[in-house]
Design a protein around this motif. Sequence first.
Motif, PDB file in Angstrom:
ATOM      1  N   GLY A   1      14.052  -1.082  10.099  1.00 48.83           N
ATOM      2  CA  GLY A   1      13.149  -0.318  10.961  1.00 48.83           C
ATOM      3  C   GLY A   1      11.963  -1.140  11.419  1.00 48.83           C
ATOM      4  O   GLY A   1      11.489  -1.004  12.554  1.00 48.83           O
ATOM      5  N   VAL A   2      11.479  -2.034  10.554  1.00 45.72           N
ATOM      6  CA  VAL A   2      10.363  -2.906  10.919  1.00 45.72           C
ATOM      7  C   VAL A   2      10.741  -3.783  12.108  1.00 45.72           C
ATOM      8  O   VAL A   2       9.929  -4.045  13.001  1.00 45.72           O
ATOM      9  CB  VAL A   2       9.949  -3.784   9.723  1.00 45.72           C
TER      10      VAL A   2
ATOM     11  N   LEU B   1       9.913   5.881  12.665  1.00 43.51           N
ATOM     12  CA  LEU B   1       9.107   7.032  13.093  1.00 43.51           C
ATOM     13  C   LEU B   1       7.738   7.083  12.417  1.00 43.51           C
ATOM     14  O   LEU B   1       7.027   8.075  12.540  1.00 43.51           O
ATOM     15  CB  LEU B   1       9.875   8.329  12.799  1.00 43.51           C
ATOM     16  N   ASN B   2       7.377   6.012  11.729  1.00 43.41           N
ATOM     17  CA  ASN B   2       6.106   5.979  11.001  1.00 43.41           C
ATOM     18  C   ASN B   2       5.006   5.365  11.861  1.00 43.41           C
ATOM     19  O   ASN B   2       5.032   4.167  12.141  1.00 43.41           O
ATOM     20  CB  ASN B   2       6.280   5.164   9.715  1.00 43.41           C
TER      21      ASN B   2
ATOM     22  N   ALA C   1       0.849  -1.192   0.000  1.00 36.82           N
ATOM     23  CA  ALA C   1       0.000   0.000   0.000  1.00 36.82           C
ATOM     24  C   ALA C   1       0.889   1.249   0.000  1.00 36.82           C
ATOM     25  O   ALA C   1       1.734   1.408   0.872  1.00 36.82           O
ATOM     26  CB  ALA C   1      -0.908  -0.001   1.223  1.00 36.82           C
ATOM     27  N   PRO C   2       0.734   2.147  -0.979  1.00 39.60           N
ATOM     28  CA  PRO C   2       1.599   3.327  -1.076  1.00 39.60           C
ATOM     29  C   PRO C   2       1.519   4.212   0.173  1.00 39.60           C
ATOM     30  O   PRO C   2       0.452   4.451   0.707  1.00 39.60           O
ATOM     31  CB  PRO C   2       1.053   4.064  -2.307  1.00 39.60           C
ATOM     32  N   GLY C   3       2.662   4.662   0.646  1.00 37.42           N
ATOM     33  CA  GLY C   3       2.720   5.519   1.822  1.00 37.42           C
ATOM     34  C   GLY C   3       4.028   6.287   1.830  1.00 37.42           C
ATOM     35  O   GLY C   3       4.701   6.423   0.800  1.00 37.42           O
TER      36      GLY C   3
ATOM     37  N   ARG D   1      20.125   5.151   6.664  1.00 39.56           N
ATOM     38  CA  ARG D   1      19.511   5.850   7.795  1.00 39.56           C
ATOM     39  C   ARG D   1      18.146   6.431   7.428  1.00 39.56           C
ATOM     40  O   ARG D   1      17.208   6.366   8.233  1.00 39.56           O
ATOM     41  CB  ARG D   1      20.439   6.962   8.265  1.00 39.56           C
ATOM     42  N   THR D   2      18.039   6.969   6.222  1.00 36.85           N
ATOM     43  CA  THR D   2      16.769   7.545   5.783  1.00 36.85           C
ATOM     44  C   THR D   2      15.666   6.495   5.769  1.00 36.85           C
ATOM     45  O   THR D   2      14.556   6.723   6.246  1.00 36.85           O
ATOM     46  CB  THR D   2      16.914   8.164   4.380  1.00 36.85           C
ATOM     47  N   GLY D   3      15.969   5.320   5.200  1.00 35.92           N
ATOM     48  CA  GLY D   3      14.980   4.239   5.171  1.00 35.92           C
ATOM     49  C   GLY D   3      14.626   3.764   6.565  1.00 35.92           C
ATOM     50  O   GLY D   3      13.453   3.527   6.879  1.00 35.92           O
ATOM     51  N   PHE D   4      15.636   3.649   7.420  1.00 40.23           N
ATOM     52  CA  PHE D   4      15.424   3.177   8.787  1.00 40.23           C
ATOM     53  C   PHE D   4      14.521   4.132   9.559  1.00 40.23           C
ATOM     54  O   PHE D   4      13.523   3.716  10.164  1.00 40.23           O
ATOM     55  CB  PHE D   4      16.777   3.041   9.493  1.00 40.23           C
TER      56      PHE D   4
END
Length: 204
Positions: free
Chosen positions: A47-48, A120-121, A17-19, A112-115
Amino acid sequence: MTQLLAVAVITVLAVIAPGADFAMIVRNSCLHGRRTGLLAATGVAAGVLVHVAYTLLGVGLLIASSTVVFTVVKLIGAAYLVYVGVRTFRARGEVEVDLGNKTELTPFAALRTGFLTNVLNPKTTLFVVSTFSQVVGPGTPLYGQVGYGLFMSLAHLAWFGAVAVFFSHSRMRAVLLRGQKVLNKAIGSVLAGLGVSLALAPSH
Protein backbone atom coordinates in the motif's frame (compact mmCIF):
# COMPACT_ATOMS: atom_id res chain seq x y z
CA MET A 1 23.64 13.59 2.90
CA THR A 2 22.61 15.01 6.29
CA GLN A 3 19.13 15.77 5.00
CA LEU A 4 18.75 12.29 3.54
CA LEU A 5 19.74 10.82 6.90
CA ALA A 6 17.19 13.02 8.66
CA VAL A 7 14.41 11.90 6.33
CA ALA A 8 15.44 8.26 6.82
CA VAL A 9 15.09 8.78 10.57
CA ILE A 10 11.66 10.35 10.03
CA THR A 11 10.62 7.29 8.02
CA VAL A 12 11.64 4.87 10.75
CA LEU A 13 9.93 6.91 13.48
CA ALA A 14 6.75 7.35 11.46
CA VAL A 15 6.62 3.62 10.73
CA ILE A 16 6.90 2.56 14.37
CA ALA A 17 4.47 5.20 15.69
CA PRO A 18 1.33 3.23 16.71
CA GLY A 19 -1.67 3.81 14.46
CA ALA A 20 -4.41 2.04 12.51
CA ASP A 21 -1.92 -0.18 10.68
CA PHE A 22 -0.29 -1.22 13.97
CA ALA A 23 -3.65 -2.07 15.54
CA MET A 24 -4.66 -4.10 12.47
CA ILE A 25 -1.43 -6.12 12.43
CA VAL A 26 -1.64 -6.80 16.17
CA ARG A 27 -5.25 -7.92 15.91
CA ASN A 28 -4.68 -10.23 12.92
CA SER A 29 -1.55 -11.73 14.47
CA CYS A 30 -3.24 -12.36 17.81
CA LEU A 31 -6.41 -13.83 16.34
CA HIS A 32 -5.16 -15.66 13.27
CA GLY A 33 -1.49 -16.40 13.82
CA ARG A 34 1.90 -15.46 12.41
CA ARG A 35 1.23 -16.29 8.75
CA THR A 36 -1.83 -14.05 8.60
CA GLY A 37 0.02 -11.23 10.36
CA LEU A 38 2.94 -11.46 7.94
CA LEU A 39 0.60 -11.39 4.93
CA ALA A 40 -1.13 -8.30 6.33
CA ALA A 41 2.29 -6.68 6.84
CA THR A 42 3.13 -7.41 3.20
CA GLY A 43 -0.13 -5.73 2.20
CA VAL A 44 0.78 -2.65 4.25
CA ALA A 45 4.14 -2.41 2.48
CA ALA A 46 2.46 -2.76 -0.92
CA GLY A 47 0.00 0.00 0.00
CA VAL A 48 2.90 2.36 0.70
CA LEU A 49 4.10 1.89 -2.89
CA VAL A 50 0.79 3.27 -4.17
CA HIS A 51 1.39 6.51 -2.25
CA VAL A 52 5.00 6.60 -3.42
CA ALA A 53 3.99 6.22 -7.07
CA TYR A 54 1.58 9.15 -7.24
CA THR A 55 3.78 11.27 -4.98
CA LEU A 56 6.81 10.82 -7.23
CA LEU A 57 4.75 11.97 -10.21
CA GLY A 58 3.19 14.89 -8.36
CA VAL A 59 6.43 16.19 -6.81
CA GLY A 60 8.19 15.85 -10.16
CA LEU A 61 5.51 17.97 -11.84
CA LEU A 62 5.76 20.61 -9.10
CA ILE A 63 9.52 20.87 -9.53
CA ALA A 64 9.18 21.18 -13.30
CA SER A 65 6.42 23.78 -13.15
CA SER A 66 7.37 26.08 -10.28
CA THR A 67 10.11 26.11 -7.66
CA VAL A 68 7.98 28.52 -5.61
CA VAL A 69 5.06 26.07 -5.47
CA PHE A 70 7.46 23.26 -4.61
CA THR A 71 8.94 25.32 -1.77
CA VAL A 72 5.44 25.94 -0.40
CA VAL A 73 4.68 22.21 -0.52
CA LYS A 74 8.02 21.54 1.20
CA LEU A 75 7.13 23.93 4.04
CA ILE A 76 3.65 22.42 4.38
CA GLY A 77 5.26 18.99 4.61
CA ALA A 78 7.64 20.18 7.34
CA ALA A 79 4.71 21.75 9.21
CA TYR A 80 2.86 18.44 9.01
CA LEU A 81 5.82 16.64 10.57
CA VAL A 82 5.81 19.15 13.44
CA TYR A 83 2.05 18.68 13.84
CA VAL A 84 2.35 14.87 13.94
CA GLY A 85 5.25 15.17 16.36
CA VAL A 86 3.33 17.39 18.78
CA ARG A 87 0.23 15.22 18.52
CA THR A 88 2.20 12.05 19.11
CA PHE A 89 3.98 13.62 22.09
CA ARG A 90 0.68 14.66 23.68
CA ALA A 91 -1.09 11.34 23.05
CA ARG A 92 -2.28 9.83 26.32
CA GLY A 93 -4.51 6.94 25.43
CA GLU A 94 -3.34 3.57 24.21
CA VAL A 95 -3.99 2.27 20.72
CA GLU A 96 -7.25 0.35 20.81
CA VAL A 97 -6.98 -3.15 19.40
CA ASP A 98 -10.35 -4.86 19.05
CA LEU A 99 -9.82 -8.56 19.73
CA GLY A 100 -13.50 -9.40 19.58
CA ASN A 101 -15.67 -10.41 16.64
CA LYS A 102 -13.24 -13.03 15.38
CA THR A 103 -13.72 -13.89 11.70
CA GLU A 104 -11.60 -16.21 9.60
CA LEU A 105 -9.24 -14.60 7.09
CA THR A 106 -8.06 -16.24 3.89
CA PRO A 107 -4.47 -15.44 2.77
CA PHE A 108 -5.83 -13.09 0.10
CA ALA A 109 -8.14 -11.37 2.62
CA ALA A 110 -5.20 -10.83 5.01
CA LEU A 111 -3.12 -9.31 2.21
CA ARG A 112 -6.03 -7.14 1.09
CA THR A 113 -6.72 -5.93 4.62
CA GLY A 114 -3.14 -4.71 5.06
CA PHE A 115 -3.12 -3.13 1.61
CA LEU A 116 -6.37 -1.22 2.06
CA THR A 117 -5.42 -0.12 5.58
CA ASN A 118 -2.52 1.91 4.21
CA VAL A 119 -3.95 2.88 0.81
CA LEU A 120 -6.96 4.46 2.55
CA ASN A 121 -4.97 5.88 5.47
CA PRO A 122 -4.70 9.72 5.26
CA LYS A 123 -1.80 9.62 7.71
CA THR A 124 0.23 7.52 5.27
CA THR A 125 -0.71 9.83 2.40
CA LEU A 126 0.47 12.95 4.23
CA PHE A 127 3.57 11.20 5.57
CA VAL A 128 4.75 10.07 2.12
CA VAL A 129 3.98 13.42 0.46
CA SER A 130 5.66 15.48 3.19
CA THR A 131 8.71 13.22 3.31
CA PHE A 132 9.25 13.24 -0.44
CA SER A 133 8.87 17.01 -0.55
CA GLN A 134 11.92 17.17 1.75
CA VAL A 135 14.19 14.76 -0.13
CA VAL A 136 13.32 15.14 -3.82
CA GLY A 137 14.85 18.07 -5.70
CA PRO A 138 15.54 19.09 -9.32
CA GLY A 139 18.85 17.25 -9.23
CA THR A 140 17.56 14.05 -7.64
CA PRO A 141 17.98 11.20 -10.15
CA LEU A 142 15.02 8.92 -10.80
CA TYR A 143 16.82 5.90 -9.38
CA GLY A 144 17.36 7.84 -6.14
CA GLN A 145 13.67 8.69 -5.91
CA VAL A 146 12.61 5.11 -6.60
CA GLY A 147 15.22 3.82 -4.15
CA TYR A 148 13.87 5.99 -1.37
CA GLY A 149 10.33 4.84 -2.11
CA LEU A 150 11.43 1.22 -1.89
CA PHE A 151 13.16 1.99 1.42
CA MET A 152 9.91 3.39 2.81
CA SER A 153 8.01 0.27 1.73
CA LEU A 154 10.66 -2.12 3.07
CA ALA A 155 10.78 -0.22 6.36
CA HIS A 156 7.05 -0.84 6.76
CA LEU A 157 7.48 -4.51 5.84
CA ALA A 158 10.36 -5.03 8.31
CA TRP A 159 8.61 -3.32 11.22
CA PHE A 160 5.15 -4.79 10.77
CA GLY A 161 6.63 -8.19 9.98
CA ALA A 162 8.43 -8.02 13.34
CA VAL A 163 5.19 -6.91 15.03
CA ALA A 164 3.37 -9.88 13.46
CA VAL A 165 6.00 -12.31 14.73
CA PHE A 166 6.00 -10.74 18.19
CA PHE A 167 2.23 -10.66 18.58
CA SER A 168 1.56 -14.14 17.21
CA HIS A 169 1.01 -14.93 20.87
CA SER A 170 -1.69 -12.67 22.36
CA ARG A 171 0.02 -12.35 25.75
CA MET A 172 2.90 -10.46 24.09
CA ARG A 173 0.58 -7.57 23.26
CA ALA A 174 0.74 -6.07 26.74
CA VAL A 175 4.55 -6.00 26.76
CA LEU A 176 4.88 -3.49 23.94
CA LEU A 177 1.78 -1.44 24.71
CA ARG A 178 2.94 -1.00 28.30
CA GLY A 179 5.72 1.35 27.21
CA GLN A 180 3.65 3.16 24.60
CA LYS A 181 3.42 6.50 26.42
CA VAL A 182 7.19 6.81 26.70
CA LEU A 183 7.54 5.74 23.06
CA ASN A 184 5.02 8.37 21.96
CA LYS A 185 6.90 11.18 23.71
CA ALA A 186 10.26 10.12 22.27
CA ILE A 187 8.91 9.77 18.71
CA GLY A 188 6.93 13.02 18.96
CA SER A 189 9.94 15.04 20.14
CA VAL A 190 12.20 13.80 17.35
CA LEU A 191 9.58 14.25 14.60
CA ALA A 192 8.79 17.81 15.68
CA GLY A 193 12.49 18.70 15.91
CA LEU A 194 13.26 17.25 12.48
CA GLY A 195 10.27 19.05 10.97
CA VAL A 196 11.59 22.39 12.21
CA SER A 197 15.14 21.70 11.04
CA LEU A 198 13.96 20.63 7.57
CA ALA A 199 11.78 23.74 7.26
CA LEU A 200 14.78 25.94 8.03
CA ALA A 201 17.16 24.04 5.75
CA PRO A 202 17.94 25.64 2.36
CA SER A 203 15.90 24.38 -0.59
CA HIS A 204 17.47 22.19 -3.25
